[in-house]
Design a protein around this motif. Structure first.
Motif, PDB file in Angstrom:
ATOM      1  N   ALA A   1       0.815  -1.215   0.000  1.00 61.88           N
ATOM      2  CA  ALA A   1       0.000   0.000   0.000  1.00 61.88           C
ATOM      3  C   ALA A   1       0.851   1.268   0.000  1.00 61.88           C
ATOM      4  N   GLU A   2       0.386   2.251  -0.753  1.00 61.76           N
ATOM      5  CA  GLU A   2       0.957   3.588  -0.731  1.00 61.76           C
ATOM      6  C   GLU A   2       0.047   4.478   0.107  1.00 61.76           C
ATOM      7  N   PRO A   3       0.597   5.509   0.779  1.00 65.06           N
ATOM      8  CA  PRO A   3      -0.242   6.375   1.615  1.00 65.06           C
ATOM      9  C   PRO A   3      -1.298   7.105   0.783  1.00 65.06           C
ATOM     10  N   LEU A   4      -2.420   7.378   1.420  1.00 64.07           N
ATOM     11  CA  LEU A   4      -3.478   8.160   0.787  1.00 64.07           C
ATOM     12  C   LEU A   4      -3.166   9.639   1.027  1.00 64.07           C
ATOM     13  N   ARG A   5      -2.255  10.163   0.219  1.00 64.14           N
ATOM     14  CA  ARG A   5      -1.804  11.546   0.389  1.00 64.14           C
ATOM     15  C   ARG A   5      -2.875  12.527  -0.062  1.00 64.14           C
ATOM     16  N   SER A   6      -2.682  13.803   0.253  1.00 65.45           N
ATOM     17  CA  SER A   6      -3.671  14.820  -0.112  1.00 65.45           C
ATOM     18  C   SER A   6      -3.782  14.993  -1.617  1.00 65.45           C
ATOM     19  N   SER A   7      -2.704  14.694  -2.361  1.00 67.05           N
ATOM     20  CA  SER A   7      -2.771  14.725  -3.817  1.00 67.05           C
ATOM     21  C   SER A   7      -1.778  13.715  -4.382  1.00 67.05           C
ATOM     22  N   PHE A   8      -2.177  13.055  -5.456  1.00 67.91           N
ATOM     23  CA  PHE A   8      -1.312  12.076  -6.114  1.00 67.91           C
ATOM     24  C   PHE A   8      -1.891  11.793  -7.496  1.00 67.91           C
ATOM     25  N   GLU A   9      -1.179  11.005  -8.282  1.00 69.78           N
ATOM     26  CA  GLU A   9      -1.638  10.626  -9.609  1.00 69.78           C
ATOM     27  C   GLU A   9      -1.963   9.141  -9.615  1.00 69.78           C
ATOM     28  N   ALA A  10      -3.046   8.816 -10.311  1.00 72.14           N
ATOM     29  CA  ALA A  10      -3.412   7.421 -10.558  1.00 72.14           C
ATOM     30  C   ALA A  10      -3.520   7.271 -12.067  1.00 72.14           C
ATOM     31  N   GLY A  11      -2.454   6.841 -12.695  1.00 64.50           N
ATOM     32  CA  GLY A  11      -2.431   6.797 -14.149  1.00 64.50           C
ATOM     33  C   GLY A  11      -2.602   8.191 -14.727  1.00 64.50           C
ATOM     34  N   LEU A  12      -3.607   8.356 -15.571  1.00 66.59           N
ATOM     35  CA  LEU A  12      -3.873   9.646 -16.203  1.00 66.59           C
ATOM     36  C   LEU A  12      -4.714  10.578 -15.342  1.00 66.59           C
ATOM     37  N   LEU A  13      -5.155  10.102 -14.198  1.00 65.06           N
ATOM     38  CA  LEU A  13      -6.039  10.886 -13.341  1.00 65.06           C
ATOM     39  C   LEU A  13      -5.256  11.581 -12.231  1.00 65.06           C
ATOM     40  N   ASP A  14      -5.606  12.835 -11.982  1.00 60.76           N
ATOM     41  CA  ASP A  14      -5.124  13.540 -10.799  1.00 60.76           C
ATOM     42  C   ASP A  14      -6.121  13.303  -9.672  1.00 60.76           C
ATOM     43  N   VAL A  15      -5.609  12.996  -8.487  1.00 62.00           N
ATOM     44  CA  VAL A  15      -6.480  12.655  -7.355  1.00 62.00           C
ATOM     45  C   VAL A  15      -6.163  13.565  -6.178  1.00 62.00           C
ATOM     46  N   GLN A  16      -7.200  14.099  -5.575  1.00 58.98           N
ATOM     47  CA  GLN A  16      -7.081  14.830  -4.318  1.00 58.98           C
ATOM     48  C   GLN A  16      -7.902  14.105  -3.262  1.00 58.98           C
ATOM     49  N   ALA A  17      -7.362  14.002  -2.059  1.00 58.07           N
ATOM     50  CA  ALA A  17      -8.050  13.337  -0.956  1.00 58.07           C
ATOM     51  C   ALA A  17      -8.361  14.359   0.135  1.00 58.07           C
ATOM     52  N   TYR A  18      -9.584  14.303   0.651  1.00 58.90           N
ATOM     53  CA  TYR A  18     -10.033  15.254   1.666  1.00 58.90           C
ATOM     54  C   TYR A  18     -10.466  14.489   2.916  1.00 58.90           C
ATOM     55  N   PRO A  19      -9.989  14.874   4.098  1.00 55.38           N
ATOM     56  CA  PRO A  19     -10.445  14.203   5.321  1.00 55.38           C
ATOM     57  C   PRO A  19     -11.903  14.542   5.606  1.00 55.38           C
ATOM     58  N   VAL A  20     -12.687  13.532   5.950  1.00 54.06           N
ATOM     59  CA  VAL A  20     -14.101  13.735   6.236  1.00 54.06           C
ATOM     60  C   VAL A  20     -14.447  13.119   7.593  1.00 54.06           C
ATOM     61  N   ASN A  21     -15.568  13.553   8.123  1.00 52.35           N
ATOM     62  CA  ASN A  21     -16.059  13.038   9.401  1.00 52.35           C
ATOM     63  C   ASN A  21     -16.837  11.744   9.176  1.00 52.35           C
ATOM     64  N   HIS A  22     -16.457  10.717   9.941  1.00 51.78           N
ATOM     65  CA  HIS A  22     -17.151   9.430   9.885  1.00 51.78           C
ATOM     66  C   HIS A  22     -16.811   8.703  11.184  1.00 51.78           C
ATOM     67  N   MET A  23     -17.499   7.607  11.454  1.00 49.49           N
ATOM     68  CA  MET A  23     -17.248   6.882  12.698  1.00 49.49           C
ATOM     69  C   MET A  23     -16.071   5.927  12.556  1.00 49.49           C
ATOM     70  N   CYS A  24     -14.949   6.457  12.113  1.00 50.13           N
ATOM     71  CA  CYS A  24     -13.694   5.723  12.075  1.00 50.13           C
ATOM     72  C   CYS A  24     -12.593   6.729  11.801  1.00 50.13           C
ATOM     73  N   PRO A  25     -11.360   6.387  12.127  1.00 48.89           N
ATOM     74  CA  PRO A  25     -10.266   7.301  11.814  1.00 48.89           C
ATOM     75  C   PRO A  25      -9.933   7.260  10.333  1.00 48.89           C
ATOM     76  N   GLU A  26      -9.299   8.300   9.853  1.00 51.03           N
ATOM     77  CA  GLU A  26      -8.710   8.314   8.508  1.00 51.03           C
ATOM     78  C   GLU A  26      -9.729   8.112   7.396  1.00 51.03           C
ATOM     79  N   ALA A  27     -10.929   8.643   7.543  1.00 48.96           N
ATOM     80  CA  ALA A  27     -11.902   8.580   6.443  1.00 48.96           C
ATOM     81  C   ALA A  27     -11.644   9.724   5.472  1.00 48.96           C
ATOM     82  N   HIS A  28     -11.777   9.451   4.173  1.00 47.96           N
ATOM     83  CA  HIS A  28     -11.498  10.441   3.140  1.00 47.96           C
ATOM     84  C   HIS A  28     -12.532  10.380   2.025  1.00 47.96           C
TER      85      HIS A  28
END
Length: 334
Positions: free
Chosen positions: A76-103
């Motif tokens: 596994a690679e970390p779920l960073r705030s921004s990264f590339e998945a092939g041709l796609l640019d991906v941004q990850a945002y922390p969200v509220n949920h009943m578990c840690p590290e939800a995005h």
């Protein structure tokens, strides 16, 4: 860009050029497609990561707890705030949920697609509509609590579970909670919680999900007992005096087993902190981000009908697609 369901519950396939990405892979039926360039897991609940071992992928993006629960820390690679998945640019945002590290994740190619995972507005993180900095073309979101107008308040759930444990301190108390849930640590601040060997909560502890929680692993029931299994509660040699559970288990109680348990104990308590968005939160998300399409997953037909009505009442011009259960579809974006 082409979107379609990966499974009957929450997973999404995103095809863009020669890039294929899966976002979440449930432990339920499926996946319908087996191979992807990248798999992204939004949070460490089994109904979102449990099907990953049934897939083939070039890259896995997940938080540390999810990676450990999958036994894929090395892959596994970390779920960073921004990264590339092939041709796609991906941004990850922390969200509220009943578990840690939800995005939630935003995938950008020739269109912008926000896939929320499980989320709610109230909690330590800002609401999702404040984190995403521009309009999107598509929002793919869960609609678990779309039939409810009342938002979840995780802090209220934490306060309530502690007060209930204090009230029933001398009783035979059982807590039925999902295996990765901050309420476990919060409850253990009141009193040491016991968990039976082999319970999925033990696996979650070993994966680092409950650091600092006052938990003791036991070979036979001691109280207060915490478990993530309805079957464990059914199999206890003595009926609990108190059963505290979260509403999420009721959503999945198709055979009525939990309802029968709640009817049988003298003091049943349900905390509502599931960490899922209400109708009002979903409507606000559409108001703020102005997507052309809203794709609903991870819910029920009742929730879909209620949300359609609320969106119409708000005068929102959004095309709603419901990918619930076996009813799926595909969405091709220009």
């Amino acid at each position: 860009m082409l979107l379609r369901p990966l499974d009957p519950w929450c997973g999404v396939v995103v095809d863009y050029g020669d890039t294929r990405v899966f976002v979440d892979v449930t432990d339920r039926k499926g996946p319908y497609v087996k191979r992807a360039d990248a798999v992204i897991v939004t949070h460490p609940h089994r109904d979102h990561y449990g099907g990953v071992p049934r897939t083939e992928f070039g890259e896995l993006r997940a938080d540390d707890v999810t990676a450990a629960l999958l036994g894929m820390e090395d892959e596994a690679e970390p779920l960073r705030s921004s990264f590339e998945a092939g041709l796609l640019d991906v941004q990850a945002y922390p969200v509220n949920h009943m578990c840690p590290e939800a995005h939630a994740v935003l995938l950008s190619g020739d269109a912008r697609v926000l896939i929320t995972g499980d989320w709610c507005a109230l909690g330590e993180h800002p609401p999702l509509w404040e984190l995403v900095d521009d309009e999107v073309d598509v929002v793919v979101t869960e609609c678990t609590r779309a039939a409810s107008v009342h938002p979840d308040d995780p802090e209220a759930a934490e306060y309530r579970i502690q007060r209930l444990l204090e009230l029933h301190r001398e009783d035979r108390t059982v807590l039925l909670l999902t295996h990765v849930n901050p309420l476990i640590g919060v409850a253990s601040e009141v009193e040491t919680l016991h968990v039976l060997e082999g319970d999925p909560i033990v696996e979650a502890v070993e994966a680092g999900a409950h650091e600092g929680a006052d938990l003791e692993v036991v070979s036979r029931p001691e109280y207060p007992l915490v478990t993530s299994s309805v079957g464990t509660v059914e199999g206890l040699p003595k009926r609990p005096h108190v059963l505290i559970t979260e509403r999420w288990f009721l959503y999945r109680d198709r055979e009525g087993r939990l309802r029968r348990l709640l009817d049988a104990v003298p003091y049943p308590h349900i905390v509502s902190g599931t960490g899922h968005a209400s109708a009002a939160e979903l409507v606000r998300l559409v108001e703020e981000l102005e997507p052309e399409y809203l794709v609903l997953r991870h819910g029920s037909p009742d929730g879909v009908r209620t949300l359609r009505k609320r969106l119409a009442e708000a005068g929102l011009d959004v095309r709603v697609k419901a990918w619930i259960g076996r009813r799926g579809g595909r969405l091709e974006l220009p």
